[in-house]
Design an enzyme around this catalytic site. Structure first.
Site, PDB file in Angstrom:
ATOM      1  N   GLY A  69       0.842  -1.259   0.155  1.00  0.00           N
ATOM      2  CA  GLY A  69      -0.033   0.002  -0.160  1.00  0.00           C
ATOM      3  C   GLY A  69       0.840   1.102  -0.118  1.00  0.00           C
ATOM      4  O   GLY A  69       0.545   2.456  -0.682  1.00  0.00           O
ATOM      5  N   THR A  70       1.894   1.154   0.777  1.00  0.00           N
ATOM      6  CA  THR A  70       2.786   2.640   0.581  1.00  0.00           C
ATOM      7  C   THR A  70       3.245   2.638  -0.402  1.00  0.00           C
ATOM      8  O   THR A  70       3.168   3.900  -1.126  1.00  0.00           O
ATOM      9  CB  THR A  70       4.055   2.293   1.973  1.00  0.00           C
ATOM     10  OG1 THR A  70       3.469   1.951   3.309  1.00  0.00           O
ATOM     11  CG2 THR A  70       4.803   3.578   1.988  1.00  0.00           C
ATOM     12  N   GLN A 176      -7.616   0.501   3.725  1.00  0.00           N
ATOM     13  CA  GLN A 176      -8.560  -0.069   4.894  1.00  0.00           C
ATOM     14  C   GLN A 176     -10.102  -0.453   4.292  1.00  0.00           C
ATOM     15  O   GLN A 176     -10.549  -1.094   5.052  1.00  0.00           O
ATOM     16  CB  GLN A 176      -8.716   1.211   6.009  1.00  0.00           C
ATOM     17  CG  GLN A 176      -7.442   1.205   7.004  1.00  0.00           C
ATOM     18  CD  GLN A 176      -7.043   0.066   7.803  1.00  0.00           C
ATOM     19  OE1 GLN A 176      -7.717  -0.802   7.935  1.00  0.00           O
ATOM     20  NE2 GLN A 176      -5.406  -0.013   7.933  1.00  0.00           N
ATOM     21  N   HIS A 198      -2.300  -7.199   2.528  1.00  0.00           N
ATOM     22  CA  HIS A 198      -2.070  -7.986   3.671  1.00  0.00           C
ATOM     23  C   HIS A 198      -3.289  -7.536   4.548  1.00  0.00           C
ATOM     24  O   HIS A 198      -3.599  -7.912   5.780  1.00  0.00           O
ATOM     25  CB  HIS A 198      -0.987  -7.755   4.476  1.00  0.00           C
ATOM     26  CG  HIS A 198      -0.292  -6.614   4.880  1.00  0.00           C
ATOM     27  ND1 HIS A 198      -0.564  -5.925   6.288  1.00  0.00           N
ATOM     28  CD2 HIS A 198      -0.109  -5.332   4.087  1.00  0.00           C
ATOM     29  CE1 HIS A 198      -0.335  -4.861   6.377  1.00  0.00           C
ATOM     30  NE2 HIS A 198       0.240  -4.240   5.189  1.00  0.00           N
ATOM     31  N   CYS A 322       1.531   1.856  12.552  1.00  0.00           N
ATOM     32  CA  CYS A 322       2.806   2.592  12.054  1.00  0.00           C
ATOM     33  C   CYS A 322       3.361   3.664  13.156  1.00  0.00           C
ATOM     34  O   CYS A 322       4.297   3.943  13.241  1.00  0.00           O
ATOM     35  CB  CYS A 322       2.552   3.410  10.744  1.00  0.00           C
ATOM     36  SG  CYS A 322       1.228   2.476   9.778  1.00  0.00           S
TER      37      CYS A 322
HETATM   38  N1  PLP Z   1      -2.805   3.469   3.934  1.00  0.00           N
HETATM   39  C1  PLP Z   1      -3.296   2.935   4.890  1.00  0.00           C
HETATM   40  C2  PLP Z   1      -4.814   3.686   5.252  1.00  0.00           C
HETATM   41  C3  PLP Z   1      -3.132   2.119   5.847  1.00  0.00           C
HETATM   42  O1  PLP Z   1      -3.826   1.970   6.779  1.00  0.00           O
HETATM   43  C4  PLP Z   1      -1.555   1.368   5.491  1.00  0.00           C
HETATM   44  C5  PLP Z   1      -1.201   0.398   6.508  1.00  0.00           C
HETATM   45  O2  PLP Z   1      -1.613   0.339   7.693  1.00  0.00           O
HETATM   46  C6  PLP Z   1      -1.213   1.797   4.300  1.00  0.00           C
HETATM   47  C7  PLP Z   1      -1.577   2.750   3.701  1.00  0.00           C
HETATM   48  C8  PLP Z   1       0.303   1.342   4.101  1.00  0.00           C
HETATM   49  O3  PLP Z   1       0.044  -0.073   3.466  1.00  0.00           O
HETATM   50  P1  PLP Z   1       1.127  -1.198   3.588  1.00  0.00           P
HETATM   51  O4  PLP Z   1       1.276  -1.733   5.079  1.00  0.00           O
HETATM   52  O5  PLP Z   1       1.033  -2.177   2.516  1.00  0.00           O
HETATM   53  O6  PLP Z   1       2.551  -0.442   3.070  1.00  0.00           O
END
Ligand code: PLP
Length: 377
Positions: A69-70, A176, A198, A322
């Site tokens: 996601g990041t 989410q 995930h 995070c």
């Molecule tokens: N965006 C949101 C709203 C999230 O809750 C998260 C992870 O908690 C992310 C992005 C990042 O996703 P990833 O853990 O796959 O990098």
């Protein structure tokens, strides 16, 4: 251990592990190779792309597989803003995940002006302020579909209407929301959408970004030109297959599972507000993720409550995984108008496929004791 931290990560589904196994053991070619082993891997990748596209209501060519996601958020924000040399303004909500917020802030170094739209006390984005900020010089608007810390679901249709009026691309972080809310990108009126596997039973380090065909995208990674030049690097076929299988399963079960989780969540919220003096729900009471309940407990440190709950066999979180561990109060809770001391009392419960009524009842028995013990600590 009762696991109520699915918003941080949810375990991979068995079907996902079974689906990816061949791509780790026998179908191991590089999908860019022309030989038989490569073609077999390519077939798996193509099928995965079609599967994701079906859930997102888009064309397979509009799906870019990413390392989570990041990365999808970084690619959307930097890639879309960077591709338009004439528009130098970006608008994001003040409660975005750092993957969007910090990426947007980093654009300031490249000469962009970045505006952060505020939210009300429920965490709903201020549409009037958004309307004032968006104009023909805006390169991108990014407003998340649903917030990870307070669970609030944003009015994306209204956000989309404002963006469309100025021909401004709209990105939404659906990390989410995926698996819990409808994801048809046409109906949502978004031009880009990020998901992370995930969070819905796929593998960590796998994700996808939808980018509407007409929207130019500057790549973050330069190299072999994979993913139609939008994400260089040998594609992780197993991760892509896992993402598609998990998303397909989550979508097939979504309505029934959301109703089940919503009932459990409502029981949890009502029970906590009833049994814990000084408890208050954060985020929107109704327009919120079905599996998500978040609270503040006046005068009681959230981290201490977490430790007490863990001792009682319950795993949850203080808001976002995070920022857990950092002493800083949550930017999301501060944006909703809470003071820093209250924001530091946040506790989040997020449910998933394994969550049962008995789990909720166990929390309702343990939490009043945990908050009382934390208050004495
Ligand atoms: N965006 C949101 C709203 C999230 O809750 C998260 C992870 O908690 C992310 C992005 C990042 O996703 P990833 O853990 O796959 O990098």
């Amino acid at each position: 251990m009762i696991y109520l931290d699915h918003a941080a990560t949810s375990p991979p589904r068995r079907e996902v592990l079974e689906a990816v196994w061949p791509y780790l053991t026998s179908v191991t070619g590089n999908p860019s190779s022309a030989h038989e082993a490569g073609r077999a891997a390519r077939a798996g990748l193509d099928a995965a792309r079609s599967g994701v596209a079906q859930v997102l209501g888009c064309r397979p060519g509009e799906v870019v597989f990413t390392g989570g996601g990041t990365e999808a958020d970084n690619l959307a924000v930097t890639g879309i803003a960077g591709a338009d040399p004439h528009r130098r303004r970006v608008v994001v909500s003040a409660i975005e995940h750092p993957a969007v917020l910090e990426t947007a802030r980093a654009l300031v170094q490249r000469g962009f002006r970045v505006d952060e739209v505020g939210v009300d006390g429920f965490g709903v984005v201020d549409l009037e302020q958004l309307e004032r900020l968006v104009d023909d010089g805006t390169a991108l608007v990014s407003v998340m579909y649903a917030n990870n810390e307070v669970g609030t679901v944003q009015p994306l249709a209204e956000v989309s209407r404002i963006c469309r009026a100025h021909g401004v691309p709209l990105h939404t972080d659906a990390v989410q929301a995926a698996g819990h809310l409808p994801l048809d990108t046409g109906e949502l009126g978004v031009d880009a959408l990020s998901v992370s596997a995930h969070k819905f039973g796929g593998l960590r380090g796998s994700g996808a970004l939808f980018v509407r065909g007409a929207v130019p995208l500057e790549p973050l990674l330069h190299g072999g030109g994979q993913e139609q030049g939008r994400r260089s690097g040998t594609v992780d076929v197993a991760g892509a297959v896992g993402t598609a299988v998990a998303l397909g399963l989550a979508e097939a079960a979504r309505e029934e599972e959301s109703a089940r989780l919503r009932a459990l969540r409502d029981r949890l919220v009502a029970g906590v507000l009833d049994a814990v003096p000084g408890a208050r729900l954060t985020g929107h009471p109704v327009r919120r993720l079905p599996h998500h309940a978040s609270f503040c407990f006046a005068g009681v440190g959230g981290e201490t409550v977490l430790l007490e709950l863990e001792a009682a066999g319950i795993a949850c979180s203080s808001g976002s995984a995070c920022s857990a561990g950092s002493e800083d109060a949550s930017h999301v809770l501060l944006a909703t108008g809470l003071d820093a001391d209250t924001a530091r009392t946040a506790v989040r419960f997020s449910m998933g496929p394994s969550t049962t009524e008995a789990d909720v009842e166990a929390v309702l028995r343990a939490l009043p004791l945990a908050v009382r013990a934390a208050g004495r600590a």
